[in-house]
Write an enzyme that holds these catalytic residues in place. Structure first.
Site, PDB file in Angstrom:
ATOM      1  CE  LYS A  44      -5.524 -13.451   8.419  1.00 37.21           C
ATOM      2  NZ  LYS A  44      -6.503 -13.300   7.324  1.00 37.21           N
ATOM      3  NE  ARG A  49     -10.259 -13.585   0.618  1.00 36.04           N
ATOM      4  CZ  ARG A  49      -9.990 -13.381   1.904  1.00 36.04           C
ATOM      5  NH1 ARG A  49      -9.627 -12.175   2.318  1.00 36.04           N
ATOM      6  NH2 ARG A  49     -10.116 -14.342   2.789  1.00 36.04           N
ATOM      7  CE1 TYR A  81      14.301  15.551   9.019  1.00 34.13           C
ATOM      8  CE2 TYR A  81      13.031  13.559   9.441  1.00 34.13           C
ATOM      9  CZ  TYR A  81      14.256  14.193   9.267  1.00 34.13           C
ATOM     10  OH  TYR A  81      15.403  13.467   9.339  1.00 34.13           O
ATOM     11  CG  MET A 141      12.764   5.350   8.577  1.00 33.56           C
ATOM     12  SD  MET A 141      14.110   5.237   7.381  1.00 33.56           S
ATOM     13  CE  MET A 141      13.397   6.075   5.965  1.00 33.56           C
TER      14      MET A 141
END
Length: 403
Positions: free
Chosen positions: A51, A154, A295, A343
């Site tokens: 998965k 769950r 930054y 980023m």
């Protein structure tokens, strides 16, 4: 060891960083779990969980390596399970048992039934699929595993809901064939004392008895509850099938699991991390003393510093919370990440790792020489868990299988 760039490294504008996946490590980890089965109760099927894009490693790359070496392939998404059948047809391979653990829409259930993919029934919502399956006039029923909630809270039917809420399965035998029962542990990874897990095993066996009585077929169900941690440290929970997830990729579920494995098995199995993450530099240059980096001006050089700008950042899955704490490897030496993770960029101090301003290749995860950066270490710097670190690696990153 200086790691030379390969396709997807420096000079390849389409891929600024890339993942290397060790086929040898994957094969080794499969064999570690095969060895656990010997002499410990009935021989069971070894299943692996692919998965989350194979835990971020890349389903397209992992599937061909493990397909012929395991017995069951587990997924969350139906579309991923169907990719197995496409791979098998393309390669002329015998079909493996494939189980979808996640939610399935009625229309998807029809497709899965026709492809011989099995599903999990975890609630009465599956009643809505019965008329859709009947209308499809299937050649064979959809094979299903009933999820019993033993204490995770769950998915699944609680013991109180069994057998009443599974009664519809008896009436739907023409389209739903119950072949298995499963559950999921809540905290085998978090502790070394497994009292709660053992209580879940007791509840699981009680629930299986209720289910079998409700079905009244006398059929032996395929039972599976053990993920990586329980497969390692709870032999009683191995049953007919195991669902090995994080440890297929060479990562320990937790430090507690490693300790428990030593106590239960008498040794710590050797798991080999499958994934390495590399990135070629975009710029290597000197900054003077007292220069700000990145930054927010959160870092200031205390001396003249050679930096490497790496074209990789939180867009690619490198955690921003690791800002100012993480390290990468360059030429086998640890290099601090300076300032904020951006980023699309990291800035690292390579003053002592390289003698000049020629391009370098950095290892963000994996080994370079005698040093290594583990997923657990990066997770620690980012105040999270290694599961999150690897599964959030961008699907856009190039993945290369190496030996």
């Amino acid at each position: 060891m200086h790691v030379e760039s390969i396709g997807g490294g420096p000079g390849d504008a389409a891929h600024t960083s890339w993942l290397e996946l060790s086929a040898g490590a994957l094969r080794h980890n499969v064999e570690v779990f095969r060895a656990l089965e010997g002499g410990k109760g009935p021989s069971g099927a070894l299943g692996v969980v692919l998965k989350g894009n194979a835990y971020g490693h890349g389903l397209s790359q992992v599937l061909p390596v493990v397909h012929g070496r395991v017995d069951i392939l587990y997924f969350i998404a139906p579309q991923d399970a169907l990719r197995v059948r496409e791979h098998e047809r393309a390669q002329g391979l015998a079909p493996r048992q494939v189980v979808v653990l996640g939610a399935v829409a009625p229309e998807e259930a029809v497709v899965l039934a026709r492809e011989g993919v099995e599903v999990v029934v975890a609630d009465r919502g599956w009643e809505a699929a019965v008329p859709v399956l009947r209308a499809a006039r299937l050649a064979r029923p959809l094979r299903v595993h009933v999820h019993i909630d033993t204490g995770l809270g769950r998915e699944g039917f609680t013991l109180e809901q069994l057998p009443g809420e599974t009664r519809f399965l008896v009436d739907a035998r023409d389209v739903l064939e119950v072949v298995g029962g499963l559950s999921h542990f809540a905290n085998t990874e978090d502790v070394t004392e497994q009292g709660y897990a053992l209580a879940q095993v007791d509840a699981f066996e009680t629930g299986l008895g209720l289910l079998s009585a409700q079905l009244g077929t006398g059929r032996v169900l395929q039972r599976h509850i053990a993920a990586s941690a329980a497969t390692l440290v709870l032999p009683r929970a191995r049953y007919e099938a195991r669902r090995v997830g994080i440890s297929l990729y060479g990562l320990w579920p937790s430090a507690e699991t490693r300790l428990s494995a030593r106590l239960v098995l008498g040794e710590v199995p050797s798991l080999r991390p499958v994934l390495s993450w590399r990135c070629g530099s975009q710029v290597v240059k000197w900054l003077p003393a007292n220069a700000y980096v990145g930054y927010g001006c959160t870092y200031r050089t205390s001396e003249p510093t050679r930096i490497a700008v790496l074209p990789v950042g939180y867009y690619d899955g490198y955690p921003r919370l690791a800002s100012g704490k993480a390290h990468v490897l360059v030429n086998g030496r640890r290099c601090a990440v300076l300032g904020r993770v951006m980023m699309n960029h990291l800035i690292v101090d390579v003053t002592r790792a390289t003698p000049d301003e020629r391009p370098v290749t950095a290892t963000l995860l994996g080994r370079d020489g005698e040093e290594s950066i583990t997923a657990e270490a990066l997770a620690g710097w980012a105040q999270t868990i290694h599961y999150e670190v690897v599964t959030r690696l961008g699907a856009h990153l190039r993945r290369v299988v190496v030996e």
